[in-house]
Design a protein around this motif. Structure first.
Motif, short mmCIF file in Angstrom:
data_model
loop_
_atom_site.label_atom_id
_atom_site.label_comp_id
_atom_site.label_asym_id
_atom_site.label_seq_id
_atom_site.Cartn_x
_atom_site.Cartn_y
_atom_site.Cartn_z
N THR A 165 54.29 62.92 -23.46
CA THR A 165 55.46 62.47 -23.09
C THR A 165 55.75 61.85 -21.93
OG1 THR A 165 56.43 64.52 -22.29
CG2 THR A 165 56.55 64.48 -24.50
N GLY A 166 54.79 61.64 -21.17
CA GLY A 166 54.65 60.99 -19.72
C GLY A 166 55.13 62.00 -18.66
N GLY A 167 55.14 63.23 -19.08
CA GLY A 167 55.77 64.22 -17.99
C GLY A 167 54.51 64.93 -17.34
N ILE A 168 54.52 66.20 -16.60
CA ILE A 168 53.39 66.96 -16.38
C ILE A 168 54.30 68.62 -16.04
CG2 ILE A 168 53.59 66.71 -13.82
CD1 ILE A 168 50.68 66.02 -14.13
N ASP A 169 53.41 69.62 -16.16
CA ASP A 169 54.02 70.75 -16.01
C ASP A 169 53.25 71.62 -14.94
OD1 ASP A 169 55.28 72.96 -15.97
OD2 ASP A 169 55.20 73.52 -18.44
N LEU A 170 53.58 71.69 -13.76
CA LEU A 170 53.03 72.33 -12.56
C LEU A 170 53.24 73.75 -12.75
CD1 LEU A 170 53.45 69.97 -9.73
CD2 LEU A 170 51.49 70.08 -11.23
N SER A 171 54.18 74.27 -13.40
CA SER A 171 54.61 75.69 -13.41
C SER A 171 53.87 76.73 -14.25
CB SER A 171 56.17 75.79 -13.79
OG SER A 171 56.14 75.63 -15.07
N GLY A 224 53.45 64.38 -33.74
CA GLY A 224 52.71 64.15 -32.71
C GLY A 224 53.04 62.53 -32.38
N MET A 225 53.15 61.93 -33.30
CA MET A 225 53.49 60.45 -33.12
C MET A 225 54.76 60.30 -32.39
SD MET A 225 53.55 57.40 -35.72
CE MET A 225 52.33 57.75 -37.16
N ILE A 226 55.66 61.04 -32.87
CA ILE A 226 57.06 61.01 -32.29
C ILE A 226 56.93 61.48 -30.90
CG2 ILE A 226 59.32 62.13 -31.96
CD1 ILE A 226 59.14 62.28 -35.03
N ILE A 227 56.02 62.42 -30.33
CA ILE A 227 55.96 62.70 -28.97
C ILE A 227 55.36 61.59 -28.39
CG2 ILE A 227 54.23 64.32 -27.71
CD1 ILE A 227 55.00 66.70 -29.72
N ALA A 246 65.37 53.78 -31.60
CA ALA A 246 64.82 53.85 -33.02
C ALA A 246 65.12 55.19 -33.82
CB ALA A 246 63.05 53.82 -32.98
N GLY A 247 65.97 55.73 -33.31
CA GLY A 247 66.39 56.99 -33.94
C GLY A 247 65.92 58.26 -33.67
N ILE A 248 64.78 58.34 -32.51
CA ILE A 248 64.30 59.64 -32.23
C ILE A 248 65.01 60.28 -31.24
CG2 ILE A 248 62.32 60.68 -30.98
CD1 ILE A 248 60.41 58.45 -32.20
N ILE A 262 62.90 66.12 -27.70
CA ILE A 262 61.43 66.29 -27.84
C ILE A 262 60.94 66.63 -26.64
CG2 ILE A 262 59.35 64.73 -28.08
CD1 ILE A 262 60.47 65.54 -31.06
N THR A 263 61.63 65.85 -25.53
CA THR A 263 61.16 66.19 -24.26
C THR A 263 61.30 67.84 -23.90
OG1 THR A 263 61.63 64.11 -23.68
CG2 THR A 263 61.15 65.62 -21.69
N PHE A 264 62.40 68.24 -24.08
CA PHE A 264 62.79 69.77 -23.99
C PHE A 264 61.89 70.63 -24.56
CE2 PHE A 264 64.99 73.66 -25.57
CZ PHE A 264 65.36 74.08 -24.34
N LEU A 265 61.48 70.16 -25.94
CA LEU A 265 60.55 71.15 -26.77
C LEU A 265 59.32 71.28 -26.25
CD1 LEU A 265 60.63 72.47 -29.54
CD2 LEU A 265 59.55 70.21 -30.39
#
Lengths: 356, 339
Positions: free
Chosen positions: A74-80, A203-206, A219-221, A226-229
């Motif tokens: 999703t373009g993020g990162i989780d350092l925790s 997967g494609m939505i992510i 586009a309706g997503i 999704i990011t929260f998830l």
């Protein structure tokens, strides 16, 4: 002839080809150093050997890296993740240590549920900061990376909680059908995540959220949801990894559990071919990446490489993997040999305009 | 929509920062209360009682907590007034605390330095105020040794040597080679370097004793276990395990059991530290020998404080009173262990 060459190019061009080559080379180097390295024997009704150690010890890293793949997609990162693993492990071990009968299955299940619940809350916290408030992921998760480690120490009151619980120990060192239970869990979670993301549109939505969150929303997503998830899923994976790490040594050390595992996980994801920019993820690659990292660590011990040089050794191998995996680097290398295997390669043609 | 999101973000961040600062400030306030034990109303030495200002590193481990408790208890026992300060791992807190002690005109200042360097100025201030300083547990790298009276703490080289000497005695009857594997502490740390050195010096007395593999287990149980697993596979005959701390030894126990061997019998295990879990393993016969690294330097510190106040000469380096434990001694000592 040309189809053979094309097929060979297809194999060597596969994003898993080079990581797998390095993995095999590492195992071969170990086997040359000590032929018995590859041998696997049956001991006390379960498999025993260095290869089994690698597989068992890589289980927590595989789990953490799985969650990290989705976050990075999703373009993020989780350092925790390391801190979350430490908190989940500490909560579970603290609960078990306070029960009169540590060997009761009910106690262990409650402990795991408690640890899991706390981890989900922490994941939700990350998700709210990133998806809800809109803080940059690296900053948002950095908060929990530091604070979570403190939380784990607080739970354990700065001590190492030692437990003596048979059922809990199974998570880390138990066996199922002669295989280490930890790797069975890790593979089960891998398959579950793979099916959920690749057999459905999830997967494609992510990936689309990672590609362009705003366009996906239009586009309706539900991009934010999704990011929260993915942050919640990442924390859940980290929690299971935390149970494995603490069960492995039957104790929870708030300072040491999952220390730097976030960096190993990011490395595993990158080695597996997932770009940090987001928009794509490859679960199979992540698993191979995690196995490669654990093989490296185990090789250092098995070949008795001097501790002072072991970090350098690891760094060199990782740099080699990353370089030969980069299409741009390979294209340049191939052009030097002056025989282009595939003449129409976008990277190659771009490079030709640059004066050498 | 997006715009409000961004402003919200900024505001949210600002609010969080503010909360963080506030919390930090509050913690700082709580921290600077150096009153600690005893009546904080009397300013240093007014009632003839010896007043000691002590600044601790923090509370990062069970070892450190035991260290703090030992100092508090022995001060109470000796009837001294202790002004205790917790630096929470920060040098600036510690410098502030020492300046406070100087202002309060305490009789003796003692502290466990957070880091080695950067103490010259504040120690000079203490010297000018004619307040003697004692370092505990950790050293400083000041070139001017007259800035402090003495340094009391463990000798890591000696701990390694004691472990090695016991092994030399234990294996004196061995005719063939004795294979030793070593679990080192965090690479480059003082205890790891010194314990390795002391052990190597001691076992040089018997050429049969040979370290066949030595790797870092990072002072953790998981590290010790992971390294030991590979040691066991790479070396078919391991006679002795020397671990630089109890935790790595405890991790290695599991690897040894999983390999189908009996710790303490098939493989002789020597560790350093003597924390509770380690002593339990020793009493249970899983370890064979522990060289103590004791945090209980309170009584010695009180004795030194009295001497430097009275102007008596004290040695520049005082070693913590430490002992070693065999299985029998561990069984006897375990019920009274404080940490």
């Amino acid at each position: 002839m040309s189809t053979v060459r094309a097929r060979a190019a297809g194999v060597t061009g596969h994003r898993l080809f080079w990581p797998l080559v390095v993995l095999v080379l590492l195992l071969m180097a170990n086997a040359i150093y000590r032929p018995s390295f590859l041998s696997v024997e049956l001991k006390n009704g379960h498999l025993y050997g260095s290869l089994i150690d690698i597989v068992r010890l890589s289980a927590p890293l595989i789990l953490v890296a799985l969650g990290m793949s989705l976050v990075i997609a999703t373009g993020g990162i989780d350092l925790s993740v390391g801190a979350v693993a430490a908190v989940a492990g500490a909560v579970a071990c603290l609960y078990i240590s306070e029960q009169p009968d540590q060997n009761s299955l009910g106690v262990v299940l409650t402990a795991v549920a408690l640890g899991f619940g706390v981890a989900l809350l922490l994941g939700a916290w990350n998700g709210i900061l990133v998806a809800g408030i809109g803080i940059q992921p690296i900053i948002a998760t950095l908060i929990l990376m530091v604070a979570g480690r403190g939380l784990a120490q607080l739970i354990a009151e700065g001590q190492i909680i030692t437990i003596n619980s048979g059922p809990y120990k199974v998570i880390g060192v138990g066996h199922l059908l002669t295989l280490p239970f930890a790797i069975v869990i890790a593979l089960a979670v891998t398959v579950l995540v793979a099916v959920l993301t690749r057999r459905t549109a999830l997967g494609m939505i992510i990936e689309s959220v990672g590609g362009n969150a705003e366009a996906s929303r239009l586009a309706g997503i539900r991009s934010r949801r999704i990011t929260f998830l993915v942050y919640v899923v990442s924390a859940a994976c980290a929690a299971i990894a935390g149970f494995m790490m603490t069960a492995n040594v039957s104790s929870a050390d708030g300072n040491a559990v999952g220390l730097w595992v976030e960096l190993d996980a990011i490395l595993a994801v990158v080695i597996g071919g997932t770009a940090l920019a987001g928009g794509r993820f490859y679960l199979g690659g992540t698993v191979v990446g995690a196995l490669l990292i654990q093989t490296l660590t185990t090789s250092v011990y098995a070949m008795n490489i001097d501790p002072q040089t072991s970090l350098l050794f690891k760094a060199v191998v990782v740099i080699v993997v990353c370089l030969i995996q980069a299409p741009a680097f390979r294209a340049r290398f191939r052009r030097r040999r002056s025989v282009p295997v595939t003449p129409v390669e976008p990277v190659g043609t771009e490079k030709e305009q640059v004066p050498a | 929509m997006a715009k409000t999101g961004i402003t919200l973000t900024r505001r949210g961040l600002g609010a969080m920062l503010a909360v963080g600062l506030l919390a930090g400030g509050l913690a700082g306030c709580g921290n600077s209360d150096t009153g600690g034990d005893g009546d904080s109303g009397s300013s240093g030495g007014g009632n003839g009682k010896l007043v000691i200002g002590f600044s601790q590193v923090g509370a990062e481990s069970g070892w450190r907590t035991a260290n703090t408790n030992s100092i508090k208890e022995s001060a109470a026992e000796a009837g001294y007034e202790l002004k205790f300060d917790d630096a929470q791992g920060k040098q600036e807190n510690q410098i502030k605390a020492i300046r406070n002690f100087i202002q309060q005109k305490v009789d003796v200042i003692a502290f466990s330095p957070v880091v080695e360097s950067g103490w010259d100025t504040v120690l000079k201030e203490a010297k000018d105020a004619k307040i003697p300083v004692i370092l505990t547990d950790r050293a400083v790298d000041s070139a001017d040794k007259s800035l402090y009276k003495t340094f009391i703490g463990s000798d890591f080289v000696k701990e390694g040597r004691l472990a090695g000497e016991w092994l030399v005695k234990e294996k004196s009857a061995a005719t063939g080679p004795v294979n030793i594997v070593e679990l080192q502490g965090t690479t480059g740390s003082a205890p790891a370097n010194d314990r390795k050195k002391g052990f190597a010096e001691a076992i040089a007395a018997n050429p049969n004793l040979k370290v066949v593999a030595s790797q870092s287990g990072d002072f953790t149980r998981a590290g010790g276990k992971q390294v030991m697993e590979q040691f066991l596979k790479a070396n078919p005959k391991i006679d002795v395990l020397f671990a630089h701390n109890d935790d790595m030894g405890l991790g290695a126990l599991e690897a040894i059991t999983a390999a189908g061997k009996t710790p303490g019998k098939d493989i002789t295990i020597i560790t350093i530290d003597a924390v509770k879990d380690g002593m339990q393993a020793l009493a249970d016969g899983k370890f064979n020998f522990i060289a103590e690294c004791s945090p209980l330097l309170g009584p010695q510190l009180m004795d030194l404080a009295k001497k430097v106040k009275a102007g008596e000469e004290v040695p520049a380096r005082v070693e913590t009173e430490e002992t070693t434990f065999t299985q029998e001694q561990a069984k006897a000592a375990l019920p009274n262990r404080k940490y």
